[in-house]
Scaffold this active site. Structure first.
Site, PDB file in Angstrom:
ATOM      1  N   VAL A 113       6.908   0.797 -19.039  1.00 34.69           N
ATOM      2  CA  VAL A 113       6.581   2.415 -18.524  1.00 34.69           C
ATOM      3  C   VAL A 113       6.166   3.039 -19.513  1.00 34.69           C
ATOM      4  O   VAL A 113       6.739   3.537 -20.841  1.00 34.69           O
ATOM      5  CB  VAL A 113       7.465   2.804 -17.448  1.00 34.69           C
ATOM      6  CG1 VAL A 113       7.003   4.538 -17.517  1.00 34.69           C
ATOM      7  CG2 VAL A 113       7.582   1.820 -15.984  1.00 34.69           C
ATOM      8  N   CYS A 114       4.970   3.267 -19.802  1.00 36.77           N
ATOM      9  CA  CYS A 114       4.022   4.588 -20.793  1.00 36.77           C
ATOM     10  C   CYS A 114       4.394   3.808 -21.410  1.00 36.77           C
ATOM     11  O   CYS A 114       3.714   3.000 -21.778  1.00 36.77           O
ATOM     12  CB  CYS A 114       5.387   5.810 -20.493  1.00 36.77           C
ATOM     13  SG  CYS A 114       4.213   7.213 -20.854  1.00 36.77           S
TER      14      CYS A 114
END
Length: 274
Positions: A147-148
């Site tokens: 994520v991210c």
């Protein structure tokens, strides 16, 4: 009745804290309760999927907490993994205590997950121990995920070459350096690689992964338990929604950090021969 609801809420919070910080908050109280659903959340079935979630200094806590919450409700066998078991710092000042070291982490995993946090991400992209660990476990894991800015760490470990992927919007232009193809979606799944956009996309990522592993009905159940029905007060959560002026302002404020990410990405790509 109100007292019982408050008590159950407190116990559930204690379970979540124990899972994320390593502190056995409310464990003694929880062991005394006769409430079977509360106990079952704490019991991990022997055949539960093995999930290794990388934690590291200067990470973004919400990148971890969203998916971790969904995985714990699913009763997955989740371990927070780092070089040692000393608390690691996060962006919000709440430390996270690793539950396993790299050496203790199982060789064969169902899920390998990397959260983001640009400053910590840059350090990880330059850390041979981190990259060696991820490359080794990622080679065999059933699902390799992030994520991210965690997507940049996967890329630096050589795990995104030839895959569609995404990351936090200010650094997605770095993904092609690792041989990845950027797809502008909140969650991108390409074979066994599942990557999410920035921070809050972690919940979307987790539900996508659970649907893939356990079926849509299980993912829908988790979504309802988490009451995940976002209604943001402003239509401003993507560059397209925010508009060029706000995007330019934010890019200017992040210029130093994103430049550091580019330097680390270019160095990693060179090491990988890309």
């Amino acid at each position: 009745m109100a007292h019982e609801i408050d008590r159950r809420s407190l116990l559930a919070l204690g379970a979540a804290l124990a899972a994320t910080t390593g502190v056995p908050a409310l464990a003694a109280e929880n062991s005394k309760t006769s409430d079977q659903p509360i106990r079952s959340l704490m019991d991990i079935p022997p055949d539960a999927p093995k999930v290794a979630m990388l934690v590291y200094p200067k990470m973004v806590a919400l990148d971890l907490i969203g998916p971790l919450t969904a995985f714990r409700i699913m009763r997955f066998n989740v371990q927070l993994v780092w070089k040692d078991k000393q608390p690691v710092s996060t962006d919000v000042g709440i430390p996270v205590i690793p539950s396993q070291t790299f050496d203790e982490c199982p060789k064969d995993l169902d899920v390998l997950f990397v959260p983001g946090g640009i400053l910590g991400t840059i350090d990880c992209m330059n850390d041979p121990d981190v990259l060696t660990f991820l490359a080794d476990r990622g080679e065999r894991a059933k699902y390799v995920t992030s994520v991210c800015t965690g997507g940049l760490v996967l890329g630096a470990a050589g795990l995104l070459k030839g895959y569609d992927a995404t990351a936090f919007w200010t650094v997605t232009d770095l993904l092609p350096l690792f041989g990845a193809r950027h797809v502008d979606k909140r969650v991108v799944m390409d074979r066994n690689r599942i990557t999410g956009g920035g921070v809050t996309a972690g919940v979307d990522f987790a539900l996508t992964l659970i649907a893939e592993m356990k079926g849509e009905e299980e993912a829908r159940r988790i979504q309802l338990i988490m009451e995940y029905a976002p209604e943001p007060p402003f239509k401003n959560g993507t560059p397209q929604e925010a508009g060029p002026e706000r995007v330019a302002q934010l890019r200017e404020r992040r210029k130093g950090m994103d430049a550091g990410a580019r330097i680390a990405a270019e160095a990693a790509a060179k090491r990988l021969g890309l």
